[in-house]
Write an enzyme that holds these catalytic residues in place. Structure first.
Site, PDB file in Angstrom:
ATOM      1  N   ARG A 234       0.360  -1.265  -0.198  1.00 19.89           N
ATOM      2  CA  ARG A 234       0.254  -0.351   0.053  1.00 19.89           C
ATOM      3  C   ARG A 234       0.881   1.483  -0.152  1.00 19.89           C
ATOM      4  NH1 ARG A 234      -3.379  -2.514  -1.618  1.00 19.89           N
ATOM      5  NH2 ARG A 234      -5.252  -3.587  -0.748  1.00 19.89           N
ATOM      6  N   ASP A 258       4.703  -0.475  -7.425  1.00 21.37           N
ATOM      7  CA  ASP A 258       3.692  -0.111  -7.842  1.00 21.37           C
ATOM      8  C   ASP A 258       2.605  -0.016  -6.580  1.00 21.37           C
ATOM      9  OD1 ASP A 258       2.600  -2.669  -9.857  1.00 21.37           O
ATOM     10  OD2 ASP A 258       1.483  -3.480  -7.934  1.00 21.37           O
ATOM     11  N   GLU A 263      -2.887   7.643  -5.743  1.00 21.62           N
ATOM     12  CA  GLU A 263      -2.949   6.419  -6.888  1.00 21.62           C
ATOM     13  C   GLU A 263      -4.404   6.740  -6.948  1.00 21.62           C
ATOM     14  OE1 GLU A 263      -3.411   2.093  -5.825  1.00 21.62           O
ATOM     15  OE2 GLU A 263      -1.516   2.289  -4.849  1.00 21.62           O
ATOM     16  N   HIS A 295       0.174  -0.706 -10.108  1.00 21.22           N
ATOM     17  CA  HIS A 295      -0.979  -0.698  -8.563  1.00 21.22           C
ATOM     18  C   HIS A 295      -1.109  -3.455 -10.283  1.00 21.22           C
ATOM     19  CE1 HIS A 295      -3.270  -1.452  -5.187  1.00 21.22           C
ATOM     20  NE2 HIS A 295      -3.317  -2.572  -5.695  1.00 21.22           N
TER      21      HIS A 295
END
Length: 332
Positions: A234, A258, A263, A295
């Site tokens: 996260r 990622d 985001e 992600h």
């Protein structure tokens, strides 16, 4: 059984429709994320199915309860975006998919590490331009390096095993030590010792109120100079402002992420013709030793199949259960 899906992408439709054998479920798909701005649109559904950037706070849950929603189904492992206390207060069950494919995320983490270290993304672009120079592409052997793994749940465990296969020394930190990993040579240490000894640190823990910004200025100061940090968990586990300073000062030798704190404003959409107003993200992307993916660590055929299958199984089971005053909102 009627389900409203939020933050829907084409692949969500594909995999959930192919798992709807016998037409047990009726779907409503919304591309927008769930939040106060759209929750009033929810009508005549039993379940809302949400993803990582949907905002299922107390305000949203109160409206869902008024509208008769019985289950909040997360099609992901993390649940930091759901107010579990509010869900329990309103008698709404919560289910998630904690183990859809831990190997998918672990393997993507390794792919990011290898790409960042060996600079294969830069080499690919060079060769396409007929530039066969090796200058600037120097990496290092992973064999013999010390890897620090924060969180040894299913994903962290898979990552530990892969790195052991590379011949790395693996240190781990978790509130609950895994006996199988210890037998396989993984050494559990304190978080401070992990910071001090690891050449590469990889985060594999859920986001909670206690560990938000666990990697911040004070954390970076405890680490080796040139350490590489990986995060496929996260975004808010890392203080983005502090990590930029650590990159500028050369404290960090590389960063592969990622996930990103903000985001939800950019990930899962095509912004190639848009001016991105997030200056922090733009600054991060300007570093040559930073690798960012949007992600996608979970994004394999096997994982998406399992996510759809397990989510629907959870929903079907949950509609026949009651959330009691003594039990948590979670359904296994």
């Amino acid at each position: 059984m009627k389900i409203a899906f939020f933050s829907t992408q084409p692949y969500d439709r594909q995999f959930f429709e192919q798992e709807n054998t016998g037409g047990k479920f009726i779907y409503q798909f919304y591309e927008t994320h769930l939040g106060p701005h759209i929750v009033q649109a929810v009508e005549n559904v039993d379940v809302v199915c949400v993803f990582v950037n949907d905002k299922v706070n107390a305000e949203v849950i109160a409206v869902l309860a008024e509208k008769g929603v019985r289950i909040i189904a997360l099609r992901c492992a993390g649940f930091n975006n759901v107010d579990l206390a509010a869900a329990k207060t309103h008698g709404i069950a919560v289910c998630r998919v904690p183990a859809y494919s831990p190997e998918a995320v672990a393997e993507h983490t390794v792919a990011m590490l290898l790409t960042l270290n060996r600079k294969t993304h830069k080499a690919y672009n060079r060769v396409r331009e007929q530039n066969f120079s090796l200058t600037g592409l120097l990496g290092f052997n992973l064999h013999g390096r010390t890897i620090g793994v924060v969180g040894t749940g299913k994903i962290g465990k898979a990552f530990c095993r892969i790195m052991r296969g590379f011949g790395c020394h693996v240190l781990a930190f978790d509130l609950y030590e895994d006996e199988d990993l210890k037998k396989e040579g993984v050494q559990y240490v304190t978080l401070d010792e992990l910071y001090a000894r690891a050449d590469i640190i990889s985060l594999h823990c859920p986001l909670t109120t206690d560990n938000k910004h666990m990697l911040r200025e004070a954390s970076f100061q405890k680490m080796k100079d040139g350490v590489i940090v990986l995060n496929t968990s996260r975004g808010a586990l890392i203080d983005t402002v502090a990590v930029i300073e650590a990159l500028k000062s050369r404290k960090l030798g590389g960063l592969a992420i990622d996930v990103y704190e903000q985001e939800e404003k950019v990930f899962f959409r095509d912004l190639s013709d848009t001016v991105i107003e997030d200056d922090t993200l733009q600054r991060l992307m300007s570093f040559p030793n930073v690798l960012i993916t949007a992600h996608q660590a979970f994004f394999t055929d096997e994982a998406l199949t399992q996510i759809a299958r397990k989510t629907l199984t959870n929903i079907e089971k949950g509609l026949h259960q009651r959330v009691s005053d003594d039990d948590p909102a979670f359904l296994d």
